[in-house]
Enzyme design. Structure first.
Site, PDB file in Angstrom:
ATOM      1  N   CYS A  93      30.053 -69.432 -47.885  1.00  0.00           N
ATOM      2  CA  CYS A  93      29.894 -68.711 -46.614  1.00  0.00           C
ATOM      3  C   CYS A  93      29.957 -69.655 -45.415  1.00  0.00           C
ATOM      4  O   CYS A  93      30.377 -69.254 -44.329  1.00  0.00           O
ATOM      5  CB  CYS A  93      28.562 -67.979 -46.591  1.00  0.00           C
ATOM      6  SG  CYS A  93      28.251 -66.905 -47.999  1.00  0.00           S
ATOM      7  N   SER A 131      19.890 -56.805 -51.517  1.00  0.00           N
ATOM      8  CA  SER A 131      21.115 -57.391 -50.995  1.00  0.00           C
ATOM      9  C   SER A 131      21.971 -56.301 -50.380  1.00  0.00           C
ATOM     10  O   SER A 131      21.889 -55.127 -50.764  1.00  0.00           O
ATOM     11  CB  SER A 131      21.884 -58.063 -52.136  1.00  0.00           C
ATOM     12  OG  SER A 131      23.226 -58.297 -51.776  1.00  0.00           O
TER      13      SER A 131
END
Length: 563
Positions: A56, A478
């Protein structure tokens, strides 16, 4: 040709470098590349969340260099500094995940600390994963200096068996493997191609959700939330962000001028239309708290009643974020919402213009696309983020109900004192249809850290029980989670919330239409059980997790560590 730096105010850097008494400061700065002319320029801090602990953020140093160039070309003197990031995807399902939400506070603290100490006049903050993004906003908002947030961008999908896959595909493959639906070789193939390079998780998971929310809030440049991590568009976005901070500095526009109650309502609206992550509730509450804006759980219900879900994006839908990028990103959706009267168009943004002005010339999506549905034919007529109350959640809980699971679930409790125990029982076949998996002592204090439950929810999906099993917790989920799930239950079990006294076999109802989470025992029985309940000893007694547990507020207040 750089802009004339004398046109810009220097309210903070002047305190650091001006005058004979600041010679030592200037001497230090010369060693890192300053010259005589640079001391006359406003200093712009570039907060980079680069690290190699996660895809990321692995590319963000390069993006920080682009933002540096933009700021320098506009007449500033940019200074890049780093803060930490962690990886949810790597730590998920382990004790390490307890540090995830904690990292949001650490990152906000570090941005405030560096920028405040060094006297930066403005800030560009670049985030690429779901906790460091709200953290960037919280850090810059505390200082309230002209600032722009830049999203690091979405990852491109992996490809397997003629379909796009991503990290959630791997988690669900683990459940399928446990169910003997795939073998070791197939699991290895999925694992090996799901994540092809830099960028944040590629569905409408928390990173893309929060990027979209922050853009709708007005703190990012238009379409910053819908660009691939590795793209010329993202480099240009970073350069423009560096330039924009100088314009904000000249106009004296700060984050708190932008982050109003109406701006937060815009963020909730866009998150709803996109079918975004439950974490958006937690993070928007935290960001609002930092900005001094009175936002609460009921605002999500109020806005959600009038806003439909329009985006057919993973995890509940079909498409990867890269497909939305390819058809124009988030701005055409925002233009549709604005035209329908669902956004506050008069909100100020980091462009120095209003939201309506930014969207004025935005073109609609191409004909024939089915990623974003028309307002007249939504995937769901109201929000998928359902705020529930009831005798199991007196102060609220957050459910993610896409509608595909149904709107009501009644089942019997299977109670687990931690995520690891619950995951083992899901994978070994103990959990059966009509069970309500109860995972407790995973809240902000009890965990501590309020872990995400992607491993157990993905295991449920992989076992083929997505419509037959529910999961409730005082932890969180999540953005990749889907299925019948309720999290953020408050008060949390560690604080003596009713979740602490649920027993195996108790009947529980989740009713999305009534927004109710109900334990089917009498008030007298609840009181009797609570009278016998004893708070467990803290799991952690030293270090950052212990500090967090002592300071943190409840999930219904954003789980922040500021008073």
């Amino acid at each position: 040709m750089t802009a004339d730096s004398n046109q810009f105010p220097r309210p903070f850097s002047s305190q650091i470098v001006d005058g004979a008494d600041r010679a030592a400061s200037r001497a230090m700065l010369r060693a890192v590349g300053f010259n005589d002319q640079d001391f006359k320029k406003p200093q712009i801090g570039i907060a980079s969340t680069w690290s190699m602990v996660t895809p990321c953020n692995m590319h963000i140093h390069g993006l920080a260099k682009e933002a540096e160039k933009g700021a320098n070309d506009a007449g500033g003197k940019a200074v890049i500094f780093n803060t930490i990031t962690i990886s949810d995807g790597i730590s998920m399902g382990t004790q390490g995940m307890k540090y995830s939400l904690v990292s949001r506070e650490v990152i906000a603290d570090s941005i405030e600390t560096v920028a405040g100490c060094e006297g930066f006049d403005g800030i560009v903050a670049i985030g690429g994963c779901d906790k460091n993004m709200p953290a960037c906003i919280m850090g810059i908002t505390r200082l309230n200096r002209p600032s722009v947030f830049v999203y690091g961008g979405t990852i491109l999908p992996g490809y397997h068996n003629q379909k796009d896959i991503d990290v959630v595909s791997v988690f669900e493959a683990v459940g399928a493997h446990a169910n003997h639906a795939i073998d070791d070789e197939e699991l290895h193939k999925i694992e090996s191609c799901a994540i092809p390079g830099p960028g944040a998780c590629g569905g409408m998971y928390t990173a893309n959700t929060m990027a979209s929310a922050i853009e709708a809030l007005g703190m990012s440049l238009p379409n910053s939330s819908a660009q691939a991590a590795v793209s010329d568009a993202k480099k240009i976005d970073c350069q423009n962000a560096g330039k924009a901070v100088l314009a904000l500095l000249k106009a004296n526009i700060t984050p708190k001028d932008i982050m109003t109650k109406n701006a937060f309502e815009n963020a909730i609206t866009v998150v709803t239309a996109l079918g975004g992550s439950t974490n958006a509730v937690l993070h928007l509450l935290a960001m609002a708290k930092t900005a001094g804006v009175p936002l609460n759980l009921d605002d999500f219900t109020r806005v959600g009643k009038r806003v439909p879900v329009l985006a057919d994006l993973r995890p509940s839908g079909k498409y990867a974020m890269s497909k939305l990028v390819a058809i124009g990103g988030v701005t055409p959706l925002m233009k549709r919402l604005l035209d329908a009267g669902l956004l506050h168009g008069d909100c100020l943004t980091v462009t120095g213009k209003t939201l309506a002005e930014n969207l004025k010339d935005v073109q609609d999506y191409p004909e024939g696309q089915d990623i974003i549905r028309p307002l007249t034919d939504p995937l769901k007529k109201d929000s998928h983020l359902v705020i529930c109350y009831g005798n199991l959640a007196p102060k609220g809980a957050v459910a993610k109900i896409s509608g595909k699971e149904g709107l009501k679930f009644i089942g019997n409790a299977r109670v687990f004192e931690s995520e690891e125990i619950a995951l083992k029982k899901i994978l070994d076949g103990t959990i059966q249809k009509r069970d309500v998996i109860v995972i407790r002592y995973e809240g902000p204090k009890g965990g501590p850290g309020m872990r995400e439950m992607l491993s157990p929810t993905s295991a449920v999906m992989g076992k083929g029980l997505g419509k037959d099993v529910a999961l409730i917790t005082d932890g969180r989920f999540s953005g990749g989670t889907h299925g019948f799930v309720v999290g953020h239950i408050t008060p949390e079990a560690f604080d003596g919330g009713p979740l602490a006294i649920v027993q195996d076999g108790d009947q529980i109802t989740i009713d999305a239409e009534k927004q109710a989470l109900t334990l089917h025992i009498s008030d007298e029985e609840i009181a009797a059980r609570l009278s016998k309940w004893v708070q467990p000893a803290p799991n952690i007694t030293y270090g950052v997790l212990a500090k967090y547990a002592k300071l943190v507020s409840s999930a219904s207040e954003g789980a922040v560590t500021d008073a």
